[in-house]
Motif scaffolding. Structure first.
Motif, short mmCIF file in Angstrom:
data_model
loop_
_atom_site.label_atom_id
_atom_site.label_comp_id
_atom_site.label_asym_id
_atom_site.label_seq_id
_atom_site.Cartn_x
_atom_site.Cartn_y
_atom_site.Cartn_z
N ARG A 158 -26.35 70.77 15.00
CA ARG A 158 -26.44 70.56 13.54
C ARG A 158 -27.07 69.20 13.28
NH1 ARG A 158 -21.22 70.70 15.00
NH2 ARG A 158 -21.03 72.80 14.14
N ALA A 159 -27.50 69.01 12.05
CA ALA A 159 -28.17 67.76 11.66
C ALA A 159 -27.18 66.61 11.62
CB ALA A 159 -28.82 67.93 10.28
N SER A 160 -27.67 65.41 12.01
CA SER A 160 -26.89 64.18 11.90
C SER A 160 -27.86 63.01 11.90
CB SER A 160 -25.90 64.05 13.06
OG SER A 160 -26.59 63.77 14.26
N ALA A 161 -27.36 61.83 11.58
CA ALA A 161 -28.22 60.65 11.54
C ALA A 161 -28.78 60.32 12.92
CB ALA A 161 -27.45 59.45 10.99
N ALA A 162 -28.03 60.65 13.96
CA ALA A 162 -28.45 60.31 15.33
C ALA A 162 -29.28 61.41 15.98
CB ALA A 162 -27.22 60.04 16.19
N ALA A 163 -29.37 62.57 15.35
CA ALA A 163 -30.03 63.72 15.97
C ALA A 163 -31.54 63.53 16.05
CB ALA A 163 -29.71 64.99 15.19
N ARG A 164 -32.10 63.80 17.23
CA ARG A 164 -33.56 63.80 17.38
C ARG A 164 -34.14 65.15 16.95
NH1 ARG A 164 -36.06 59.95 20.27
NH2 ARG A 164 -37.65 61.38 21.05
N GLY A 165 -33.33 66.15 17.02
CA GLY A 165 -33.74 67.48 16.58
C GLY A 165 -32.50 68.31 16.32
N TRP A 166 -32.63 69.33 15.49
CA TRP A 166 -31.47 70.16 15.19
C TRP A 166 -31.92 71.53 14.71
CZ3 TRP A 166 -33.15 66.14 12.19
CH2 TRP A 166 -33.53 66.44 10.88
N ILE A 167 -30.95 72.43 14.66
CA ILE A 167 -31.17 73.80 14.21
C ILE A 167 -30.58 73.97 12.80
CG2 ILE A 167 -30.50 76.21 14.58
CD1 ILE A 167 -32.60 75.31 16.54
N ASP A 168 -31.34 74.57 11.91
CA ASP A 168 -30.85 74.92 10.58
C ASP A 168 -30.83 76.44 10.51
OD1 ASP A 168 -30.42 75.47 7.91
OD2 ASP A 168 -31.63 73.80 7.18
N LEU A 169 -29.64 77.01 10.75
CA LEU A 169 -29.51 78.46 10.78
C LEU A 169 -29.79 79.09 9.42
CD1 LEU A 169 -26.42 79.34 13.02
CD2 LEU A 169 -28.80 79.94 13.42
N ASP A 170 -29.32 78.44 8.35
CA ASP A 170 -29.48 79.00 7.01
C ASP A 170 -30.96 79.11 6.63
OD1 ASP A 170 -26.74 79.18 6.71
OD2 ASP A 170 -26.57 77.17 5.84
N ALA A 171 -31.73 78.09 6.98
CA ALA A 171 -33.16 78.09 6.66
C ALA A 171 -34.00 78.75 7.77
CB ALA A 171 -33.65 76.66 6.45
N ALA A 172 -33.35 79.09 8.90
CA ALA A 172 -34.04 79.68 10.05
C ALA A 172 -35.18 78.77 10.51
CB ALA A 172 -34.55 81.09 9.75
N GLU A 173 -34.83 77.50 10.74
CA GLU A 173 -35.82 76.51 11.15
C GLU A 173 -35.28 75.63 12.27
OE1 GLU A 173 -38.39 75.67 7.07
OE2 GLU A 173 -36.77 74.30 7.63
N ALA A 174 -36.18 75.21 13.15
CA ALA A 174 -35.87 74.20 14.15
C ALA A 174 -36.60 72.93 13.75
CB ALA A 174 -36.31 74.65 15.54
N HIS A 175 -35.87 71.83 13.63
CA HIS A 175 -36.46 70.53 13.28
C HIS A 175 -36.52 69.71 14.55
CE1 HIS A 175 -36.03 71.41 8.97
NE2 HIS A 175 -34.87 71.98 9.32
N VAL A 176 -37.73 69.33 14.96
CA VAL A 176 -37.89 68.65 16.25
C VAL A 176 -38.66 67.35 16.08
CG1 VAL A 176 -37.81 70.81 17.56
CG2 VAL A 176 -40.02 69.90 16.83
N LEU A 177 -38.47 66.48 17.08
CA LEU A 177 -39.20 65.21 17.14
C LEU A 177 -40.16 65.34 18.31
CD1 LEU A 177 -39.21 62.42 15.70
CD2 LEU A 177 -37.78 61.59 17.55
N GLY A 178 -41.47 65.44 17.98
CA GLY A 178 -42.47 65.69 19.00
C GLY A 178 -43.12 64.43 19.51
#
Length: 311
Positions: A158-178
């Motif tokens: 899940r998303a957090s201030a320290a997360a480099r990447g996370w999964i958003d199940l509701d939006a069906a998206e992966a947020h990544v740091l490339g």
């Protein structure tokens, strides 16, 4: 056969530069080629001109040497003339400005659509069901989202201030740091979403001290890249794939299959997180390779065998 000047240069490399024996052998081979070409041209090494060096490089190419081999020879020749210049024996370096032909850029290895589906749909009956769910989810995200291995292992649940990447199940998206610390969001398809939900239902069995990582090993720590590569390789073998499968191959497969279906190079660039379109354009070559195979297999003129010689 070497000229006295080239023998002196090799001795300089051996004594003063302390070049390795293998390096000296390589230089000797390339300098022998230069001396042979110079003798054929009837020109002393000290009198060489730029145009002659270009012809010499072309002669190597015509003789069957590849771009990398020619580049190595030019490097040896350039070093010789640099040394000759320091010795006051030549006024300029005739190899400056001479370039080897460009080496063909190898195509990235990708699975066929059928092989990708075979791997994604394979389930391991002998494995721990929780591990099987995790590894199945990994395959679906690699192939379904085109993620780099570093982006995948860095994902949090899940998303957090320290997360480099996370999964958003509701939006069906992966947020990544490339690469280049650039963030991007990638849509998660239906198959990957179903695999994610299955893994998340099993994931609490693995959680120990750190609940953040999306993918955990047996000891509750974030799954590492080496572990992931090994598990993927084993899974591909069990799925009956005839090739060594690694995470980046699934990223290549994602890109080439998406491009074959859509033809939208810009969209593929955005999904992969490439800074430059030229990086993504390699997949147009993969697409052409696919089209050429279809043509060769299906077109009547491509399959027609030549008529026997009547004469």
């Amino acid at each position: 056969m070497l000229e006295p000047l080239t023998e002196r240069y090799l001795e300089h490399l051996r004594v003063e530069r302390r070049a390795a024996a293998q390096t000296l052998d390589s230089y000797r081979h390339d300098l022998e080629a230069l001396c042979a070409l110079a003798r054929e041209a009837g020109t002393a090494l000290e009198d060489m001109q730029l145009a002659q060096m270009r012809r010499f490089a072309a002669a190597l190419h015509a003789g069957g040497r590849g771009p990398r081999s020619i580049a190595r020879a030019l490097s040896a020749w350039r070093g010789l003339y640099k040394w000759l210049g320091r010795e006051g024996l030549v006024a300029f370096n005739p190899v400056d400005g001479v370039r080897a032909p460009k080496a063909a850029r190898p195509l990235p290895k990708a699975l066929s659509v059928e092989q990708s589906v075979q791997l994604a749909e394979h389930r391991t009956e002998q494995d721990d069901p929780a591990l099987d769910a995790r590894d199945h989810c990994i395959v679906e995200l690699l192939y379904g989202c085109g993620l780099r291995i570093g982006e995948l292992v860095a994902l949090d649940a899940r998303a957090s201030a320290a997360a480099r990447g996370w999964i958003d199940l509701d939006a069906a998206e992966a947020h990544v740091l490339g690469k280049g610390e650039k963030r991007r969001s990638v849509p998660i398809g239906r198959a990957a979403l179903a695999a994610l939900r299955e893994w998340l239902a099993r994931r609490p069995e693995f959680v120990r001290e750190d609940p953040a990582p999306l993918f955990l090993g047996r000891h509750g720590t974030r799954l590492g890249a080496q572990q992931l590569r090994r598990r993927l390789r084993e899974r591909a073998l069990k799925a009956g794939l005839p090739t060594h499968v690694h995470p980046h191959m699934l990223r290549h497969s994602f890109a080439s299959h998406l491009l074959q279906s859509s033809g939208d190079l810009r969209a593929v660039q955005e999904l992969l997180g490439h800074a430059h379109l030229s990086t993504t354009q390699v997949y147009t070559r993969l697409d052409w390779q696919h089209l050429a195979k279809v043509y060769d297999a299906a077109h009547p003129r491509a399959r027609k065998k030549p008529e026997p010689d009547a004469g």
